[in-house]
Scaffold this motif. Sequence first.
Motif, PDB file in Angstrom:
ATOM      1  N   LEU A   1      17.512   3.059   9.246  1.00 34.42           N
ATOM      2  CA  LEU A   1      19.263   2.961   9.674  1.00 34.42           C
ATOM      3  C   LEU A   1      19.411   3.894  10.513  1.00 34.42           C
ATOM      4  N   GLY A   2      18.846   4.159  11.437  1.00 38.16           N
ATOM      5  CA  GLY A   2      19.733   4.719  12.837  1.00 38.16           C
ATOM      6  C   GLY A   2      19.843   6.141  12.569  1.00 38.16           C
ATOM      7  N   GLU A   3      19.091   6.727  11.977  1.00 37.08           N
ATOM      8  CA  GLU A   3      19.671   8.580  11.254  1.00 37.08           C
ATOM      9  C   GLU A   3      18.544   8.806  12.351  1.00 37.08           C
ATOM     10  N   GLU A   4      18.788   9.967  12.866  1.00 36.94           N
ATOM     11  CA  GLU A   4      17.731  11.272  13.494  1.00 36.94           C
ATOM     12  C   GLU A   4      16.510  11.384  12.144  1.00 36.94           C
TER      13      GLU A   4
ATOM     14  N   GLY B   1       0.681  -1.485   0.201  1.00 38.13           N
ATOM     15  CA  GLY B   1      -0.339  -0.039   0.256  1.00 38.13           C
ATOM     16  C   GLY B   1       0.509   1.392  -0.141  1.00 38.13           C
ATOM     17  N   ILE B   2       0.529   2.097   0.223  1.00 35.34           N
ATOM     18  CA  ILE B   2       0.992   3.484   0.288  1.00 35.34           C
ATOM     19  C   ILE B   2       2.106   3.793   0.967  1.00 35.34           C
ATOM     20  N   SER B   3       1.521   2.782   2.113  1.00 39.82           N
ATOM     21  CA  SER B   3       2.993   2.843   3.454  1.00 39.82           C
ATOM     22  C   SER B   3       4.180   2.593   2.677  1.00 39.82           C
ATOM     23  N   GLY B   4       4.145   0.685   2.266  1.00 42.87           N
ATOM     24  CA  GLY B   4       4.998  -0.267   1.817  1.00 42.87           C
ATOM     25  C   GLY B   4       5.656   0.043   0.871  1.00 42.87           C
ATOM     26  N   VAL B   5       5.175   1.272  -0.243  1.00 38.62           N
ATOM     27  CA  VAL B   5       5.920   2.001  -0.807  1.00 38.62           C
ATOM     28  C   VAL B   5       7.166   2.894  -0.614  1.00 38.62           C
ATOM     29  N   ALA B   6       5.904   3.684  -0.260  1.00 41.32           N
ATOM     30  CA  ALA B   6       7.208   4.969  -0.122  1.00 41.32           C
ATOM     31  C   ALA B   6       7.921   4.820   1.244  1.00 41.32           C
ATOM     32  N   ILE B   7       7.606   3.753   2.058  1.00 39.13           N
ATOM     33  CA  ILE B   7       9.210   3.215   3.217  1.00 39.13           C
ATOM     34  C   ILE B   7      10.149   2.138   1.954  1.00 39.13           C
ATOM     35  N   ALA B   8       9.793   1.609   0.706  1.00 37.41           N
ATOM     36  CA  ALA B   8      10.659   1.187  -0.205  1.00 37.41           C
ATOM     37  C   ALA B   8      11.468   2.029  -1.162  1.00 37.41           C
ATOM     38  N   TYR B   9      10.892   3.199  -1.341  1.00 38.04           N
ATOM     39  CA  TYR B   9      11.251   4.543  -1.812  1.00 38.04           C
ATOM     40  C   TYR B   9      12.461   4.719  -1.328  1.00 38.04           C
ATOM     41  N   ASN B  10      12.449   5.332  -0.088  1.00 35.53           N
ATOM     42  CA  ASN B  10      13.119   5.861   0.533  1.00 35.53           C
ATOM     43  C   ASN B  10      14.370   5.449   1.314  1.00 35.53           C
ATOM     44  N   LEU B  11      14.172   3.755   1.244  1.00 33.12           N
ATOM     45  CA  LEU B  11      15.500   3.032   1.509  1.00 33.12           C
ATOM     46  C   LEU B  11      16.259   3.016   0.361  1.00 33.12           C
ATOM     47  N   ALA B  12      16.153   2.407  -0.700  1.00 32.42           N
ATOM     48  CA  ALA B  12      16.396   2.807  -1.849  1.00 32.42           C
ATOM     49  C   ALA B  12      17.074   3.847  -1.946  1.00 32.42           C
ATOM     50  N   LYS B  13      16.263   5.298  -2.040  1.00 30.33           N
ATOM     51  CA  LYS B  13      17.183   6.354  -2.332  1.00 30.33           C
ATOM     52  C   LYS B  13      18.187   6.523  -1.266  1.00 30.33           C
ATOM     53  N   LYS B  14      18.152   6.346   0.112  1.00 31.05           N
ATOM     54  CA  LYS B  14      19.594   6.332   0.778  1.00 31.05           C
ATOM     55  C   LYS B  14      20.485   5.340   0.478  1.00 31.05           C
ATOM     56  N   GLY B  15      20.242   4.499  -0.318  1.00 29.54           N
ATOM     57  CA  GLY B  15      21.468   3.399  -0.948  1.00 29.54           C
ATOM     58  C   GLY B  15      21.226   2.422  -0.013  1.00 29.54           C
ATOM     59  N   VAL B  16      19.827   2.057   0.259  1.00 28.81           N
ATOM     60  CA  VAL B  16      19.756   0.369   0.705  1.00 28.81           C
ATOM     61  C   VAL B  16      20.018  -0.676  -0.332  1.00 28.81           C
ATOM     62  N   LYS B  17      20.163  -1.896  -0.520  1.00 36.48           N
ATOM     63  CA  LYS B  17      20.296  -2.053  -1.785  1.00 36.48           C
ATOM     64  C   LYS B  17      19.516  -3.337  -1.899  1.00 36.48           C
ATOM     65  N   ASN B  18      19.453  -4.051  -1.126  1.00 33.57           N
ATOM     66  CA  ASN B  18      19.130  -4.942  -1.305  1.00 33.57           C
ATOM     67  C   ASN B  18      17.520  -4.820  -0.509  1.00 33.57           C
ATOM     68  N   VAL B  19      16.387  -4.590  -1.152  1.00 37.20           N
ATOM     69  CA  VAL B  19      14.771  -3.870  -0.137  1.00 37.20           C
ATOM     70  C   VAL B  19      14.049  -4.944  -1.330  1.00 37.20           C
ATOM     71  N   ALA B  20      12.885  -5.356  -0.633  1.00 38.18           N
ATOM     72  CA  ALA B  20      12.082  -6.662  -0.741  1.00 38.18           C
ATOM     73  C   ALA B  20      10.393  -5.690  -0.765  1.00 38.18           C
ATOM     74  N   VAL B  21       9.487  -6.030  -0.933  1.00 33.02           N
ATOM     75  CA  VAL B  21       7.937  -5.841  -0.699  1.00 33.02           C
ATOM     76  C   VAL B  21       7.719  -5.986  -1.153  1.00 33.02           C
ATOM     77  N   ILE B  22       6.703  -6.890  -0.275  1.00 34.96           N
ATOM     78  CA  ILE B  22       5.947  -8.496  -1.109  1.00 34.96           C
ATOM     79  C   ILE B  22       4.479  -7.895  -0.856  1.00 34.96           C
ATOM     80  N   GLU B  23       3.187  -8.050  -1.605  1.00 37.84           N
ATOM     81  CA  GLU B  23       2.532  -7.821  -1.619  1.00 37.84           C
ATOM     82  C   GLU B  23       1.195  -8.503  -2.044  1.00 37.84           C
ATOM     83  N   LYS B  24       0.141  -9.849  -1.193  1.00 38.28           N
ATOM     84  CA  LYS B  24      -0.947 -10.512  -1.586  1.00 38.28           C
ATOM     85  C   LYS B  24      -1.381 -10.396  -2.898  1.00 38.28           C
ATOM     86  N   SER B  25      -1.538  -9.148  -2.647  1.00 35.85           N
ATOM     87  CA  SER B  25      -2.568  -9.108  -4.133  1.00 35.85           C
ATOM     88  C   SER B  25      -1.963  -8.159  -4.855  1.00 35.85           C
ATOM     89  N   TYR B  26      -2.992  -7.417  -5.920  1.00 31.69           N
ATOM     90  CA  TYR B  26      -2.174  -5.810  -6.550  1.00 31.69           C
ATOM     91  C   TYR B  26      -1.962  -4.634  -5.854  1.00 31.69           C
TER      92      TYR B  26
END
Lengths: 382, 96
Positions: free
Chosen positions: A354-357, A13-38
């Motif tokens: 990421l333990g950031e402020e 949902g909006i929370s999952g994809v927004a978290i994934a986007y921000n992690l990747a933007k901060k350089g985290v390489k292996n991020v997976a989002v699992i969604e049971k439907s679409y």
Amino acid sequence: MIKIADVVIVGGGISGVAIAYNLAKKGVKNVAVIEKSYLASGATGRCGAGIRQQWGTKMNCKMAKFSCEFFENAKEELKYEGDIEFKQGGYLILSSTEKEHEQFKKNIVLQNSLGIPSRLLTLEEAKEIVPFLNTDGLVSATFCQKDGHLNPFHTTEAFAKAAERLGVEIYRYTEVKDIIIEHGKVKGIRTDKGDISTNIVVNAAGGHAQVVAKMAGVDIPVYSERHQILVTEAIEPILDPMVMSFSLNLYCQQVPHGGLIMGRGDEGEPRDLRVTAGWHFLEEMAKTITSLLPPLKNVRMIRQWAGLYNITPDRQPILGALNEVEGLYLAVGFSGHGFMFGPATGVLIAESILGEETTLPIDMLNMNRFEKGQLIFEPSVV
Amino acid sequence: MSDNSIVCRCSDLTLEDIRKLIKKGYTTFDEIKRMNRAGMGPCQGRTCMPIILKEISIITGKPISEIAPGTYRPPVKAITLGQIVETSEGGGNEHD
Ligand SMILES: Cc1cc2nc3c(=O)[nH]c(=O)nc-3n(C[C@H](O)[C@H](O)[C@H](O)COP(=O)(O)OP(=O)(O)OC[C@H]3O[C@@H](n4cnc5c(N)ncnc54)[C@H](O)[C@@H]3O)c2cc1C
């Protein structure tokens, strides 16, 4: 499916994809989002997708203001080829009791102190914004032009596509069945399509958050409740702002395509995971909205559906790490206003992983507030 | 059918619009509906759903029986909000 991930997010949902986007933007390489439907098949794709900065607590004002500013620049930031349909027609919020009017006065002082350009209106001024508003029984209104609404499917797609471009793997039609815990630490997840080893799992499962938490052996103080909503046929533009009232228990907006979307909280809704549509809501909705906005009597409604609110004891989300299980993070319990917090949720959870402020102080939204008895009381919710 | 035949009259969508989305990976009716409003109009997808399911089947090679059809949502026929108010509670009886 990948075998190892740095972070696995449960829920697209909006929370999952927004978290994934921000992690990747901060350089985290292996991020997976699992969604049971679409993507956006949960509350996100079923919601009113309204965003307002007119809140009664500092925390909510700040989260909403942050998100609103994000949406104003989302096109450039997310580089989405479609249109997220952000319409800033404002929110016109109506009071119908003296007590509510007094609260509105306090809210405006708070909002203005935080740079939110809202104002208190007389009923005559409210009628300048919505000329056919029936003001019988109303006391006053507040208005903020910068509030508005978006298309929730395209907003979710915009985050998802941007996340995928940064390397995030999104697994659609894949259900998380279990969370593997060893010695109080997250070790991985089990899905119907295979297992992924990971030390960090984010529970962003919306209405199913308590079910997913249980997989890690944790009870979280939330329940889910059905909320219904309907849309009319597309008509000429007649309503600029979102019209909302807490005491009348309703909201109504006209989306750019022309349809009017409206909802209200029905009494005695089932507290389970049902999302069927009911007749009682329809009658109450039709009665209350045609009394407040009489020209809507002649508009045909074409579709009705429902989604889940995931509700906490103080109707504020639970964000951040869970003390009992190392590596488990929560972005749950949005209590009916998690769409508009999406951009803030994404940034705050990524920072805390990421333990950031954190950009905004999210400690007060940690689950331990319930043990400590430090509940947050937001006076302005539907 | 040619690429510019209208598939969804309510939302003014051509076969090309639908084919583009299927090729991008939106391979169920509900996903296509959410991306471009196919089936979100007053007819509730009665015209476009069978055509879209067939198109998904052709492009993905899956039999139609394996493709999730769209969710039908109430009401079956569009009704004005005023009519709903009139027929609710005692209102309906007064008319008879
Ligand atoms: C009728 C209605 C109107 C609303 N109006 C507004 C509004 O105007 N403004 C606003 O800000 N908010 C509104 N909300 C609230 C808003 O919809 C939610 O707070 C928000 O969408 C929550 O997003 P989420 O990503 O956290 O959860 P969801 O969108 O529910 O996403 C969770 C996802 O997790 C998936 N999932 C669950 N379990 C599993 C599993 N085991 N494995 C894999 N995936 C799983 C689900 O399929 C789902 O897609 C409304 C809600 C409703 C129901």
